[in-house]
Structure formats: structure tokens, C-alpha cells
Scaffold this active site. Structure first.
Site: not given
Ligand SMILES: NC(=O)c1ccc[n+]([C@@H]2O[C@H](COP(=O)([O-])OP(=O)(O)OC[C@H]3O[C@@H](n4cnc5c(N)ncnc54)[C@H](O)[C@@H]3O)[C@@H](O)[C@H]2O)c1
Length: 294
Positions: A155, A168
């Protein structure tokens, strides 16, 4: 113009016929990565702890591609044996395993003074141990194959301080450190490693709170409004997925996108003090106002 479109074409072709596992692929960024991989001709395993949603995403993608190109798996990335099993089964298939996207993650935040060990434990398990589990499973296999690419979703919070999301941010800094150091070792074995540092991306995560089974914290911020005001407007997950795959095809070490993330990272590198002082002032004023708690 011709050369630019040739380049775009070759970035797309890079994934044709490759085999990829994407964790956290039932939602948000993982789902968008899976869709973009399928559109670029890859065979994709849609893995998520939410097995029902993973199956339904795989069904949608099969309609775009073909049944043989997409499958679903219920996977808890904190379970090392389960991660090793899925990677092993995928690698034993005819195409081996070309790409592992360690993408699953959760947000845990609130003022550090309000957090319990359980908050720290959960986010370290899901955001950091998941990546370690993925690396421990896929790296030896990729070394033996003499090829492969591990892509870890960190991130912008892995590059910058992130008040109110400190647990986080701690895990995401660790994922950056793990990925870049591993990349330097892995090159000797013909294996590539990339870390992705997205800014604010339009996914359900922006509207989530801390996991329900953890003790409540009054100070957990509204992630969407906090990040939008500090960093910038949410970027579509599909655009992020396209940027990521272009960067992976170019074997970039660190992918920071969109523009608002590169700008914030540049300011921090030029003047850490500026960003820290401005951020501290904003947090002080938010903590002082009555309407911050929901
Ligand atoms: N959305 C943002 O702004 C953003 C920014 C930077 C980084 N990220 C990172 O991107 C990645 C995806 O996030 P997102 O925004 O798509 O979130 P999201 O909540 O839409 O999706 C996350 C997915 O991970 C799954 N998950 C959670 N715990 C799990 C586990 N123990 N085993 C398997 N699957 C699991 C959830 O069921 C969900 O489908 C994460 O690592 C998040 O930290 C997101």
C-alpha cells in the site's frame, strides 16, 4: 503512435497462457486483477476466504473467457498449510505456476492507545503472515521451475506514515521490506518479485470498519473520507489492475499508482518533515473535534 500500440500489445501478450493464483480475489483489487489477467489470456485461480463469493467471481469470469481458464478456491491466507496446498496443486498442473498475487488484506486502525493485542495480531496474521505463507509456498517451487513472479499487494501506507491506521501501515511497511529484499535474492534464481503500493482505490475496503469480532475502538476513522482528504479521490480498481499488470510485465520492483500516490511518496522523500508536520496538525485538529467518532 504505432510503437506505443505495439508496446501496449506486448504488455498484454506477456500474460497469455500464464497460470496465476490471486488471493483476496472475491472483491476489490483482487477481483479486478483476476479479471484483467483473464482478459490478457492467463489461467487464473480466484482464491478467497469467502469461498461462495470466489466461486461467483469465477463464474462471471468464465463467461468472459472459458471454463478451463478460471477456477475458484476457498483459501484462508493465514493458514500456511492451505496456502502451500493450493500453490502445490496449481504448480502440479500442466502449466506450473507463473504468478502468485499475495493480495488479500484487511484494514485495522484506530488510535494506538485504544488498540488491544488482538488488533495487532489479526492484522499481522492477515496482511503479513499471508505474504510470508505465500512466499514460503511459491518461492521454492518457482526456484525449481527457474521462473515465476511473486506480486505482493502492500500500500502507499507501506511507504508513508499512516496515523490512525498504524497497525495496517506497520504490516504494509513490512511487506515492502520483505518484497524488495527478496527480489534482490530471487533474481539469482530467475524469479521476479514486485510490490504494489496503491493509493486510494475504489473498493469495499474503504467503507469497512475493524473486524466485528475484535473489541470496538471509538477512534477507528472513516477510511474513505480520511484517505480521500489526505491523499486524493479513489481510483477505479480496474485501472489499478491494468497499471499493475503493465508494471509486472515490465518487471518493475515497486509499482506506486495512481498519480496521487506517486505525488505523496515524492513529497515524503523530498521532505519527510513537511508531510509529518502537516499530517500531525490535521490529526490533532480531527481528534479535537466532536464529530470524528462514529
Ligand atoms: N482499497 C484501497 O484503497 C487499498 C489501497 C492500498 C492497498 N490496498 C490493499 O489491497 C488489498 C486488497 O484490498 P481491497 O481494497 O480490494 O479490499 P476488499 O475488502 O475489497 O477485498 C479484500 C478481499 O480479501 C479477502 N480476505 C480477507 N481476509 C482473508 C483471508 N484471511 N484469506 C483470504 N482472503 C481474505 C476478503 O474476503 C476480500 O474478498 C489489501 O491487501 C489492501 O490492504 C487497498
Amino acid at each position: 503512435m504505432g510503437r506505443a500500440s505495439d508496446r501496449a500489445e506486448s504488455l498484454h501478450r506477456h500474460f497469455d497462457g500464464k497460470v496465476a493464483v490471486v488471493t483476496g480475489a472475491a472483491s476489490g483489487i483482487g477481483k479486478a486483477l483476476a479479471a484483467e489477467l483473464v482478459d490478457r489470456g492467463a489461467t487464473v485461480v480466484v482464491a478467497d476466504i469467502n469461498g461462495g463469493e470466489a466461486a461467483s467471481v469465477a463464474e462471471q469470469l468464465k463467461r468472459r473467457a472459458g471454463a478451463e481458464q478460471v477456477s475458484a478456491a476457498r483459501l484462508d491466507v493465514t493458514d500456511a498449510a492451505a496456502v502451500a496446498d493450493l500453490v502445490g496443486r496449481t504448480a502440479a498442473g500442466p502449466g506450473g505456476i507463473d504468478l502468485l498475487f499475495n493480495n488479500a488484506g484487511i484494514a485495522v486502525g484506530g488510535e494506538v492507545s485504544e488498540l488491544s493485542p488482538a488488533h495487532w495480531q489479526r492484522v499481522i496474521d492477515v496482511n503479513l503472515w499471508s505474504v510470508i505463507n505465500g512466499v514460503m509456498a511459491a518461492y521454492p517451487v518457482m526456484i525449481a521451475q527457474g521462473r515465476g513472479h511473486i506480486v505482493n499487494t502492500a500500500s502507499l501506507s507501506g511507504l508513508l506514515p499512516s496515523p490512525m491506521l498504524v497497525p495496517y501501515s506497520t504490516t504494509k511497511h513490512a511487506v515492502v521490506g520483505l518484497s524488495v529484499g527478496l527480489r534482490m535474492e530471487a533474481a539469482a534464481h530467475g524469479v521476479n518479485v514486485t510490490v504494489v503500493c496503491p493509493g486510494v482505490i475504489e473498493t469495499p475496503l474503504l467503507d469497512k470498519r475493524n473486524p466485528d469480532d475484535l473489541p470496538g475502538t471509538d477512534s477507528m476513522p472513516d477510511i474513505r473520507s480520511m484517505l480521500t482528504s489526505l491523499v486524493g479521490k479513489p481510483y477505479p480498481a480496474a485501472s489499478l489492475a491494468s497499471d499493475v499488470l503493465d508494471g509486472v510485465a515490465r518487471n518493475r520492483p515497486i509499482i506506486v499508482t495512481p498519480h496521487h500516490a506517486r505525488r505523496a511518496w515524492a513529497i515524503y522523500r523530498i521532505s519527510p518533515r513537511l508531510l509529518i508536520d502537516q499530517g500531525s496538525a490535521r490529526i490533532r485538529s480531527a481528534l479535537g473535534s466532536d464529530d470524528r467518532r462514529r
